[in-house]
Design a protein around this motif. Sequence first.
Motif, mmCIF file in Angstrom:
data_model
loop_
_atom_site.group_PDB
_atom_site.id
_atom_site.type_symbol
_atom_site.label_atom_id
_atom_site.label_comp_id
_atom_site.label_asym_id
_atom_site.label_seq_id
_atom_site.Cartn_x
_atom_site.Cartn_y
_atom_site.Cartn_z
ATOM 1 N N PRO A 1 4.652 -10.785 -12.937
ATOM 2 C CA PRO A 1 6.009 -11.320 -13.144
ATOM 3 C C PRO A 1 6.643 -10.925 -14.472
ATOM 4 O O PRO A 1 7.869 -10.917 -14.581
ATOM 5 N N GLU A 2 5.841 -10.588 -15.485
ATOM 6 C CA GLU A 2 6.410 -10.277 -16.793
ATOM 7 C C GLU A 2 6.260 -8.806 -17.163
ATOM 8 O O GLU A 2 7.213 -8.178 -17.639
ATOM 9 N N HIS A 3 5.077 -8.235 -16.930
ATOM 10 C CA HIS A 3 4.787 -6.901 -17.447
ATOM 11 C C HIS A 3 4.984 -5.788 -16.427
ATOM 12 O O HIS A 3 5.022 -4.621 -16.802
ATOM 13 N N GLY A 4 5.072 -6.112 -15.143
ATOM 14 C CA GLY A 4 5.414 -5.080 -14.168
ATOM 15 C C GLY A 4 4.301 -4.739 -13.210
ATOM 16 O O GLY A 4 3.418 -5.556 -12.907
ATOM 17 N N ALA A 5 4.324 -3.497 -12.709
ATOM 18 C CA ALA A 5 3.460 -3.059 -11.620
ATOM 19 C C ALA A 5 2.008 -2.965 -12.070
ATOM 20 O O ALA A 5 1.712 -2.504 -13.176
ATOM 21 N N VAL A 6 1.107 -3.378 -11.178
ATOM 22 C CA VAL A 6 -0.335 -3.259 -11.370
ATOM 23 C C VAL A 6 -0.854 -2.338 -10.270
ATOM 24 O O VAL A 6 -0.790 -2.686 -9.084
ATOM 25 N N VAL A 7 -1.351 -1.162 -10.644
ATOM 26 C CA VAL A 7 -1.785 -0.148 -9.687
ATOM 27 C C VAL A 7 -3.299 -0.114 -9.645
ATOM 28 O O VAL A 7 -3.957 -0.037 -10.695
ATOM 29 N N THR A 8 -3.867 -0.170 -8.454
ATOM 30 C CA THR A 8 -5.311 -0.053 -8.256
ATOM 31 C C THR A 8 -5.577 0.961 -7.159
ATOM 32 O O THR A 8 -4.753 1.159 -6.265
ATOM 33 N N TYR A 9 -6.753 1.583 -7.232
ATOM 34 C CA TYR A 9 -7.154 2.532 -6.200
ATOM 35 C C TYR A 9 -7.637 1.767 -4.980
ATOM 36 O O TYR A 9 -8.363 0.772 -5.097
ATOM 37 N N ALA A 10 -7.240 2.238 -3.787
ATOM 38 C CA ALA A 10 -7.629 1.595 -2.533
ATOM 39 C C ALA A 10 -8.565 2.524 -1.776
ATOM 40 O O ALA A 10 -8.193 3.671 -1.487
ATOM 41 N N ALA A 11 -9.760 2.045 -1.478
ATOM 42 C CA ALA A 11 -10.697 2.835 -0.689
ATOM 43 C C ALA A 11 -10.165 3.002 0.730
ATOM 44 O O ALA A 11 -9.256 2.294 1.182
ATOM 45 N N TRP A 12 -10.768 3.955 1.470
ATOM 46 C CA TRP A 12 -10.275 4.250 2.817
ATOM 47 C C TRP A 12 -10.317 3.017 3.707
ATOM 48 O O TRP A 12 -9.382 2.765 4.468
ATOM 49 N N ALA B 1 0.845 -1.185 0.000
ATOM 50 C CA ALA B 1 0.000 0.000 0.000
ATOM 51 C C ALA B 1 0.881 1.235 0.000
ATOM 52 O O ALA B 1 1.848 1.316 0.759
ATOM 53 N N VAL B 2 0.531 2.196 -0.856
ATOM 54 C CA VAL B 2 1.280 3.456 -0.913
ATOM 55 C C VAL B 2 0.293 4.568 -1.234
ATOM 56 O O VAL B 2 -0.365 4.555 -2.272
ATOM 57 N N GLY B 3 0.157 5.519 -0.305
ATOM 58 C CA GLY B 3 -0.790 6.601 -0.506
ATOM 59 C C GLY B 3 -2.199 6.067 -0.630
ATOM 60 O O GLY B 3 -2.681 5.293 0.205
ATOM 61 N N GLU B 4 -2.890 6.456 -1.690
ATOM 62 C CA GLU B 4 -4.256 6.003 -1.920
ATOM 63 C C GLU B 4 -4.331 4.880 -2.939
ATOM 64 O O GLU B 4 -5.390 4.610 -3.485
ATOM 65 N N HIS B 5 -3.216 4.193 -3.162
ATOM 66 C CA HIS B 5 -3.182 3.117 -4.143
ATOM 67 C C HIS B 5 -2.588 1.850 -3.534
ATOM 68 O O HIS B 5 -1.954 1.877 -2.483
ATOM 69 N N THR B 6 -2.811 0.764 -4.233
ATOM 70 C CA THR B 6 -2.206 -0.529 -3.910
ATOM 71 C C THR B 6 -1.443 -1.005 -5.138
ATOM 72 O O THR B 6 -1.946 -0.897 -6.266
ATOM 73 N N LEU B 7 -0.239 -1.525 -4.929
ATOM 74 C CA LEU B 7 0.611 -1.956 -6.042
ATOM 75 C C LEU B 7 0.946 -3.429 -5.910
ATOM 76 O O LEU B 7 1.337 -3.888 -4.829
ATOM 77 N N ARG B 8 0.744 -4.169 -6.986
ATOM 78 C CA ARG B 8 1.171 -5.561 -7.103
ATOM 79 C C ARG B 8 2.151 -5.675 -8.271
ATOM 80 O O ARG B 8 2.235 -4.769 -9.093
#
Length: 731
Positions: free
Chosen positions: A16-27, A6-13
Amino acid sequence: MDGQVAVGEHTLRIHPEHGAVVTYAAWDARPLVRPRAAPARALAGDLPPLLGREGELHTAQGDLAPNTPVEVVGEPGIGKTALLRRLSHQYQRPGHVVFLHVDGHPGEDVMQMLFESFYEYEGAKVATAAELGRYLEDRQGLVVLDDEELPRQELGRLMSLAPACAFAIGAAERRLWARGRSIALNGLDEGSCLALAQRELARELSDRERTSLARLAQTLDGHPLRILQAAHLMIERSRPRSDRPAPSGSPKEQFDELVTRSIEDDEERALGPLAAFPRIALDAGRLAEITGVPDTRRMLSSLEERGLVQAHGRSYSLVGTAATAVARHTDAAAWRERTLEHYAGSERDLGAEEAPAVLSLLAAAAEAEDHGTVIRLARRADAPLALGSRWGAWREALERALSAARAVGEQPTEAWALHQLGSRAGCLGDLDGGTPLLNDALRLRESLGDGEGVTLTRDNLETLKRGAPPPSLPPVSPARPSAPPPPEPPPAETAPTPPPATGPPPGETAPTPPPATGPPPAEAAPTPAAAPSPSPPRSPPRRPQQQKGRDLPPLKPVLAALAALVVVAAIVLALTGRDDDSPSSRGDGDKAGDMDSQARERRARRGKGRRPRKRPQALPAVIQPRTLGFTARVAERSKPRVVRAENKGGARITLGDVRLGGANRRDFVVTDGCSGSTLSRGESCKVVVSFAPARRRGAEGAATLSAAIVFTDDGRRGRQTVALRARRLPG
């Protein structure tokens, strides 16, 4: 590697091949941050008595306070860590005591480690710059930074994040000049050297041993680590190896060479990778795999007792005095190549605690122009560093991979590195820096035909730009394509005014208009006179695709509507009986001019809505508060106050120098954490101010003093001032 951070208002996964997947994280989906009951990085256990450093310890304890850091400076093995440990154990003021080994860590990661020491939460979390300022502002205690090598600007920013904490720093060279206390450590006196050797031997020294050690202590300038090594040579009483030439150089260099001659062949082999990378600590398990030496852990433990290596948890590094001598008798190039190959190709997972080793290995491979190894190692370290909350090391590893990929023309890796760097910057709130990187990655992946990569990069761009998704709404039934929405009613000043419904005079019959030839009323096309005034552009609803040429109204209904308009105008003239010579028509030219003017104004207003949005301009930093008040007695220091500079604009701003001016500026102490800082939207920096009236002749009575802090930035206002007012009381 599974997991998320978790970083700021987002979540990062990490894919394995294409890189970071960023999604918005609710409060309610973000980690709950709680203060720790006890610090995560505190020293435990009893310490042996500190020999020969009572004066330096007393000086450090007397000067150590918030906004007054203390640094201990000296060569490797002189006793900096021992003094800092004793200082932290005897700290009696409120708050936690945090001890951090920061050698090899980037400044961003040291700030994250400090945050992790004071707070706990579930899962992994990276604190943004704004969060660091909020969470660390009121933390109290002692923060010890051992083996500190941060740039002065990053060190100042770190201390400004926690203005209520006292900082003690251990470094090889002096770092603090403008403020704080710097204590230089020299060698021990003869009595302390003999006491140290006796403690290591665990017995009384004979007269002969005391005489020999006293002479050696004088030759070695009382260096504590070399005295400890000499004591262990006395314990082992091993004969030096005779297959090496006689030692040469200074007395200290000859002694170091004599110590390395006591190392056995297996021990020398186990130290090979450490000699190839003398500034980093390597995991004991990896050393066993690289060297093939059995029972490596027991061997390293023995070398630590003899003062040749230093333990850092499960990792070990060569001490400074032995590094040069050991490297002289090993094939450093061969061990460097084997170590790089192991880290880049081993199936053993990397850990976030190995970040300094990874960065040193990447630097060595880049210096040797081994671009393939750089790319492989950066790929392997990608997920461990990102999900392990070491985003400073993650950034440096990605930048190494990007340079290597461009050097060899490997575009898929270049696109991957750009995607990772852009996603990282966007999650930290730097949209101005992250968006161009993601756009470059998107163009590269489109040119390479990487469909999945294109989708992932585009999704990250939209997620970071959009922010919080809109609240869910009930579904709306789609409109039928055959029936366009009815036009909005026209403005009052543009609609024609119909005549009053009075009917024809008695005996007369109103003229009958010709029958309408257009479509039925339900399907009649709007006339130009009834067309609604255009509104600002908005996102139209999606509708089924129509055939080419069907977007415009049909021609026949438009002509029929024009004919009907002409008939209506004729009826109006006939009923009112107006003509050009009638008195009622006087001034029509003036009215027409007014109507033309009003029409131009309406067109201008409508044209404003069609202008494209401009790129947000950099607004000036918001400085709060703009006035600070203090009270302190002569030769004392007031409680520190914080001035915060925050970017509330839409683009990044770069602060210039923060200067202290005014007639009484010498009586104020400023900890600058803002000079040269680049702030993205929502980020802030701090300047900590204290009032410390000095005892000077003729300036000891009560008085009111003033000064000012001047901020500069690249916004529309380039200069802002914070007024300082202070009341000096007699001492």
